[in-house]
Scaffold this active site. Structure first.
Site, PDB file in Angstrom:
ATOM      1  CG  ASN A  30      -6.707  -0.533   1.250  1.00 55.56           C
ATOM      2  OD1 ASN A  30      -5.988  -0.096   0.353  1.00 55.56           O
ATOM      3  ND2 ASN A  30      -6.226  -1.069   2.353  1.00 55.56           N
ATOM      4  CG  HIS A  50      -3.157   3.648   2.209  1.00 53.69           C
ATOM      5  ND1 HIS A  50      -3.676   3.302   0.986  1.00 53.69           N
ATOM      6  CD2 HIS A  50      -3.202   2.523   2.970  1.00 53.69           C
ATOM      7  CE1 HIS A  50      -4.022   2.023   1.011  1.00 53.69           C
ATOM      8  NE2 HIS A  50      -3.752   1.534   2.204  1.00 53.69           N
ATOM      9  CB  CYS A  63      -0.951   0.002   1.191  1.00 57.80           C
ATOM     10  SG  CYS A  63      -2.179  -1.306   1.087  1.00 57.80           S
TER      11      CYS A  63
END
Ligand code: UT7
Length: 361
Positions: free
Chosen positions: A294, A264, A126
């Site tokens: 996500n 994020h 990520c």
């Protein structure tokens, strides 16, 4: 901004690198919490309260990280008013490449017709977009490239175990891209600081594949994402808060100088906790995870593209970006915003809401 005297200047000698274009692309297929209620033992209420996510986009059979990345890149190039043939380098952050090789960046290079460009992928889960962006910015600052495309592109739906309620409610697909160009001292746009960190000893908290991956009964494909959500949550809050404070200090700034934070987009509660730790008011933190979930490496550039479209950044603003994920790997960056030329592009195809049933493997 500092209260009285306008934006603080980047540190002397900060590399003059301008983000001149932004864009994103997401699949048209929306997967809602209500649909997930029908496939795993969960509720819209649980997902919304614990994560902040209401829906996410899922790639169709003809879509992949490279097709989404190409569409995002085209939008960013249009926004920068730069031709694909003028790009020197393409760096793609992805942990869901189309294949082991060629690099997804090379597929995108071909699809764009970026004939002069070098191309490679980086994988920091990520944190992949920040790894790609800090790499691309240093190529420009060091003179190795004049114009760089940096892309975060993911098809997380392909590595999700759709029978695991701990993870399948969280992830989505999409891509975002930025164009980087060399700048001069007289115009805004600089790489002010970055911090990249990793603790590989905690790999077992969040991984996909590898020797530790358990066989998942009834899942012929795999490997799939495995996550200890509670512990990842704790690590994420501490690591991102520390990295953010460090990056702001390295840039010679205070948190009060940050015009916008684009973190994020994993969990609204993580974002709130980090903002609280930093003393960053909610209105200076951008979130869109309610609509996209996500999307790993794609989450920051998609959010940046939407924030730009909403006029949330002005030339000279200090932008803070934060990321955390598998590795464990995390980072923070402060960039002086240059301003995009023609507004951000986006490819958000006409919405297909529950057009076809979710294919559960
Ligand atoms: O981008 C990479 C980094 N990833 C992240 O940052 C994600 C970090 N973690 C998180 O976002 C959160 O930990 C989650 C959203 C994954 C989970 O939230 P939580 O508040 O930490 O819940 P939990 O894991 O402590 O689970 C609470 C309960 C458990 O039941 P018991 O053991 O208390 O009976 C879970 O089994 O919720 C249960 N649960 C669910 N219930 C309904 C877990 N998933 C679900 C679900 N629906 N989808």
């Amino acid at each position: 901004m500092t209260p009285a005297d306008g934006p603080a200047s980047p540190p002397p000698g900060a590399p003059r690198v301008r983000i001149t274009g932004v864009g994103h692309a997401v699949p048209s297929r929306i997967l809602t919490n209500a649909e997930l209620e029908r496939t795993v033992e969960t509720t819209d209420e649980w997902i919304t309260e614990r994560s902040g996510i209401r829906e996410r986009r899922i790639a169709g059979p003809a879509e992949s990280s490279s097709t989404l990345g190409t569409a995002a890149a085209r939008a960013a190039l249009a926004s920068a008013d730069v031709a694909a043939g003028d790009i020197d380098l393409i760096v793609v952050g992805t942990s869901t490449p189309d294949g082991v090789f060629p690099a997804t960046a090379s597929r995108i290079q071909d699809a764009l017709g970026a004939r002069r460009a070098g191309a490679f992928d980086v994988n920091a889960a990520c944190a992949g977009f920040l790894a790609a962006l800090s790499t691309g910015m240093q190529f420009v600052a060091g003179g190795g490239a004049r114009r760089v495309l940096v892309i975060g592109a993911e098809t997380m739906s392909r590595i999700v175990d759709w029978t695991d309620r701990n993870t399948c409610v969280l992830f989505g697909d999409g891509a975002g891209a930025v164009v980087l160009e060399r700048g001069t001292a007289s115009e805004p746009g600089a790489l002010e600081s970055f911090v990249m960190r990793s603790d590989g000893s905690l790999a077992s908290l969040l991984y996909c594949g590898g020797p530790e991956a358990p066989a998942i009964a009834g899942s012929p494909g795999g490997p799939y994402i495995v996550m200890d959500g509670r512990n990842v949550f704790r690590q994420a809050v501490t690591a991102m808060s520390q990295a953010a404070a460090e990056a702001v200090a390295l840039a010679g700034l205070r948190v009060a100088d940050i015009a916008l934070c684009v973190p994020h987009q994993a969990n609204a509660r993580i974002i709130d906790a980090v903002a609280r730790n930093l003393g960053l008011p909610g209105e200076r933190v951008f979130t869109n995870l309610d609509r996209f979930g996500n999307t790993s490496s794609a989450s920051i550039p998609i959010a940046l593209s939407e924030a730009t479209a909403q006029g949330r950044l002005r030339p000279g603003d200090h932008l803070l970006m934060l990321a955390f994920g598998g590795g464990l790997a995390w980072g923070a960056m402060v960039v002086e915003w240059a301003g995009v030329r023609t507004g951000p592009g986006s490819v958000d195809a006409p919405v297909a809401r529950a057009a076809e049933p979710l294919e559960v493997r």
